[in-house]
Design a protein around this motif. Structure first.
Motif, PDB file in Angstrom:
ATOM      1  N   LEU A 181       0.864  -1.186   0.000  1.00  0.00           N
ATOM      2  CA  LEU A 181       0.000   0.000   0.000  1.00  0.00           C
ATOM      3  C   LEU A 181       0.896   1.230   0.000  1.00  0.00           C
ATOM      4  O   LEU A 181       1.785   1.369   0.849  1.00  0.00           O
ATOM      5  N   LEU A 182       0.671   2.118  -0.967  1.00  0.00           N
ATOM      6  CA  LEU A 182       1.512   3.286  -1.177  1.00  0.00           C
ATOM      7  C   LEU A 182       0.687   4.564  -1.109  1.00  0.00           C
ATOM      8  O   LEU A 182      -0.459   4.602  -1.565  1.00  0.00           O
ATOM      9  N   TYR A 183       1.286   5.607  -0.543  1.00  0.00           N
ATOM     10  CA  TYR A 183       0.639   6.916  -0.413  1.00  0.00           C
ATOM     11  C   TYR A 183       1.325   7.915  -1.351  1.00  0.00           C
ATOM     12  O   TYR A 183       2.559   7.969  -1.412  1.00  0.00           O
ATOM     13  N   GLY A 184       0.530   8.719  -2.028  1.00  0.00           N
ATOM     14  CA  GLY A 184       1.078   9.748  -2.894  1.00  0.00           C
ATOM     15  C   GLY A 184      -0.032  10.546  -3.562  1.00  0.00           C
ATOM     16  O   GLY A 184      -1.216  10.197  -3.461  1.00  0.00           O
ATOM     17  N   PRO A 185       0.323  11.613  -4.283  1.00  0.00           N
ATOM     18  CA  PRO A 185      -0.673  12.448  -4.941  1.00  0.00           C
ATOM     19  C   PRO A 185      -1.118  11.867  -6.281  1.00  0.00           C
ATOM     20  O   PRO A 185      -0.400  11.087  -6.908  1.00  0.00           O
ATOM     21  N   ASN A 186      -2.325  12.242  -6.714  1.00  0.00           N
ATOM     22  CA  ASN A 186      -2.818  11.932  -8.054  1.00  0.00           C
ATOM     23  C   ASN A 186      -2.975  10.435  -8.281  1.00  0.00           C
ATOM     24  O   ASN A 186      -2.534   9.879  -9.284  1.00  0.00           O
ATOM     25  N   ILE A 187      -3.661   9.773  -7.342  1.00  0.00           N
ATOM     26  CA  ILE A 187      -3.844   8.327  -7.484  1.00  0.00           C
ATOM     27  C   ILE A 187      -4.767   7.984  -8.659  1.00  0.00           C
ATOM     28  O   ILE A 187      -4.712   6.870  -9.171  1.00  0.00           O
ATOM     29  N   GLN A 188      -5.584   8.922  -9.082  1.00  0.00           N
ATOM     30  CA  GLN A 188      -6.426   8.659 -10.249  1.00  0.00           C
ATOM     31  C   GLN A 188      -5.555   8.396 -11.482  1.00  0.00           C
ATOM     32  O   GLN A 188      -5.839   7.489 -12.275  1.00  0.00           O
ATOM     33  N   ALA A 189      -4.473   9.159 -11.630  1.00  0.00           N
ATOM     34  CA  ALA A 189      -3.567   8.938 -12.754  1.00  0.00           C
ATOM     35  C   ALA A 189      -2.846   7.596 -12.617  1.00  0.00           C
ATOM     36  O   ALA A 189      -2.595   6.912 -13.611  1.00  0.00           O
ATOM     37  N   ASN A 190      -2.509   7.214 -11.383  1.00  0.00           N
ATOM     38  CA  ASN A 190      -1.932   5.880 -11.165  1.00  0.00           C
ATOM     39  C   ASN A 190      -2.919   4.798 -11.582  1.00  0.00           C
ATOM     40  O   ASN A 190      -2.555   3.824 -12.251  1.00  0.00           O
ATOM     41  N   LYS A 191      -4.175   4.970 -11.179  1.00  0.00           N
ATOM     42  CA  LYS A 191      -5.205   3.988 -11.536  1.00  0.00           C
ATOM     43  C   LYS A 191      -5.321   3.860 -13.040  1.00  0.00           C
ATOM     44  O   LYS A 191      -5.381   2.744 -13.590  1.00  0.00           O
ATOM     45  N   ASP A 192      -5.324   4.974 -13.748  1.00  0.00           N
ATOM     46  CA  ASP A 192      -5.429   4.941 -15.211  1.00  0.00           C
ATOM     47  C   ASP A 192      -4.229   4.223 -15.828  1.00  0.00           C
ATOM     48  O   ASP A 192      -4.381   3.401 -16.743  1.00  0.00           O
ATOM     49  N   LEU A 193      -3.027   4.526 -15.338  1.00  0.00           N
ATOM     50  CA  LEU A 193      -1.817   3.887 -15.865  1.00  0.00           C
ATOM     51  C   LEU A 193      -1.854   2.375 -15.650  1.00  0.00           C
ATOM     52  O   LEU A 193      -1.585   1.591 -16.568  1.00  0.00           O
ATOM     53  N   PHE A 194      -2.209   1.971 -14.464  1.00  0.00           N
ATOM     54  CA  PHE A 194      -2.183   0.544 -14.135  1.00  0.00           C
ATOM     55  C   PHE A 194      -3.296  -0.235 -14.834  1.00  0.00           C
ATOM     56  O   PHE A 194      -3.108  -1.401 -15.182  1.00  0.00           O
ATOM     57  N   THR A 195      -4.439   0.394 -15.047  1.00  0.00           N
ATOM     58  CA  THR A 195      -5.525  -0.323 -15.718  1.00  0.00           C
ATOM     59  C   THR A 195      -5.376  -0.281 -17.236  1.00  0.00           C
ATOM     60  O   THR A 195      -5.564  -1.299 -17.908  1.00  0.00           O
ATOM     61  N   LYS A 196      -5.005   0.867 -17.793  1.00  0.00           N
ATOM     62  CA  LYS A 196      -4.983   1.017 -19.246  1.00  0.00           C
ATOM     63  C   LYS A 196      -3.733   0.418 -19.891  1.00  0.00           C
ATOM     64  O   LYS A 196      -3.794  -0.025 -21.050  1.00  0.00           O
ATOM     65  N   VAL A 197      -2.631   0.384 -19.154  1.00  0.00           N
ATOM     66  CA  VAL A 197      -1.373  -0.074 -19.744  1.00  0.00           C
ATOM     67  C   VAL A 197      -0.948  -1.439 -19.196  1.00  0.00           C
ATOM     68  O   VAL A 197      -0.528  -2.314 -19.954  1.00  0.00           O
TER      69      VAL A 197
END
Length: 310
Positions: free
Chosen positions: A157-173
Motif C-alpha cells: 500500500l503506497l501513499y502519494g498524490p494523483n492516485i487517479q492517474a496511477n489507476k489509469d496507468l495501471f488499468t490502461k497499460v
C-alpha cells in the motif's frame, strides 16, 4: 483465470536506518528466509513458501521508506511489449541490466504519477521452498516455524498524490483492475484504490496523500487466522510497536495486524480475503463507513493508520 501480462508482485526494496537491527528483525522476528547479500551491501529475503530467489531487499539509508516495487511478467516478450506500451502512453522507462539485483534478469523501471518507482521483470532464479518438487512435505520445518514465518510477500500500500492517474496507468497499460475503492469525504473524489493483476483482492493499493513516493506498508501473507494470532504473540514477545492489533478489514475482508519494523516502516501480517473474478464489479466504500472498512471489529478510523508513512 488465464495468467498473462503482469503476473504478480515480485519484490520490494526497503530502506532501513540501522542495518544490523533490521537484519535481526527480518531474519528472526519476521522470520523471512535470507537468500543473499550483494556487493552494495543489500540483503535479500523471501517468504518460506516462495520459490523465487527473493521478494524483499533491504539496504541501509539515512531515511526509511521504499525504493521501488517490482512485478513479475509472463516472459521476455511481454516485458518488451509492456515497455513499448508504457512509452506509447507517455511514460519514460529505464532498462536495468540483468544481475544488478541478485539472480534477476533485465528490469524495466518507471515512475508513476504518485512519485513511486515500479519495475517489471521476466526472469528470476527459482530456488524453491526447501521441500522439493517431487512428493514434497506440506511445509519445511526449518523455515515455516521460524519467527512469524510469512508464506510470501503479498502486496503493498503506497501513499502519494494523483492516485487517479496511477489507476489509469495501471488499468490502461498494465492490465490491472480495480477491486475495491474508497470515496473521499467530499463524496466526489476517490481516496483509495485497491487493485489486482491476479486472482487476489489486491496486489497493490494507492491512497491519496500530498507527499509523493511514500510507503504505508508491505504486507506478508500467513496461512490462517491462527497464524495471525501467533504473529501477535511474537510481536508482543519482541516488543514490536503495533499500529492496529488483530482485527478484520471490511475492505478486502482480510484479517490483519499492523506494526512497524525498527526503522519505522509499517508492515502487515495478513490472511484471508477473497478471490474476485475479473468480471466482478468493484466494491465501493463511502468515507463515513470507512472505519468499518479499516477495522471492522470497532469501526474506528485509526489516526496513526491514516497519517504515519515512511
Amino acid at each position: 483465470m488465464a495468467m498473462t501480462g503482469v503476473l504478480r508482485p515480485g519484490h520490494a526494496q526497503i530502506r532501513v536506518l540501522d542495518l544490523e537491527e533490521a537484519l535481526h528483525f527480518y531474519r528472526n522476528v519476521l522470520g523471512l528466509v535470507e537468500t543473499g547479500k550483494d556487493a552494495t551491501g543489500r540483503h535479500y529475503f523471501k517468504g518460506w513458501d516462495e520459490r523465487d530467489h527473493h521478494s524483499v531487499i533491504i539496504r541501509q539509508a539515512d531515511r526509511a521508506g521504499i525504493d521501488f516495487f517490482g512485478f513479475r511478467v509472463l516472459d521476455v516478450a511481454t516485458l518488451n511489449q509492456l515497455e513499448k506500451d508504457l512509452n506509447a502512453y507517455g511514460v519514460k522507462t529505464e532498462r536495468i541490466p540483468a544481475g544488478e539485483l541478485l539472480e534477476t534478469g533485465e528490469r524495466v523501471r518507471f515512475q508513476a504519477p504518485t512519485g513511486h518507482f515500479f519495475e517489471l521483470y521476466a526472469e528470476k532464479t527459482h530456488v524453491g521452498n526447501g521441500s522439493g518438487l517431487v512428493n514434497p512435505a506440506p511445509w519445511n520445518p526449518k523455515t515455516a516455524e521460524h519467527g512469524i514465518a510469512p508464506i510470501r510477500m503479498d502486496h503493498c500500500l503506497l501513499y502519494g498524490p494523483n492516485i487517479q492517474a496511477n489507476k489509469d496507468l495501471f488499468t490502461k497499460v498494465l492490465g490491472f483492475r480495480v477491486v475495491e475503492y474508497v470515496m473521499a469525504p467530499d463524496g466526489e473524489h476517490t481516496a483509495a484504490f485497491f487493485m489486482s493483476c491476479s486472482h487476489k483482492a489486491h496486489d497493490i493499493a494507492f491512497v491519496e496523500h500530498p507527499e509523493p513516493g511514500k510507503l504505508h506498508h508491505i504486507s506478508y501473507r500467513l496461512e490462517s487466522w491462527e497464524r495471525v494470532l501467533r504473529a501477535a504473540d511474537i510481536i508482543g514477545m519482541n516488543k514490536v510497536p503495533v499500529d492496529i492489533s488483530p482485527t478484520r478489514h471490511g475492505v478486502t475482508r482480510g484479517t490483519t495486524i499492523y506494526a512497524w519494523d525498527p526503522s519505522g516502516n509499517r508492515f502487515e501480517t495478513f490472511c484471508g480475503s477473497y478471490e474476485p473474478y475479473p468480471d466482478w464489479e468493484p466494491i465501493k466504500w463511502t468515507f463515513d463507513e470507512f472505519g468499518y472498512g479499516l477495522d471492522h471489529t470497532t469501526g474506528k478510523l485509526h489516526e496513526s493508520f491514516l497519517t504515519i508513512v515512511s
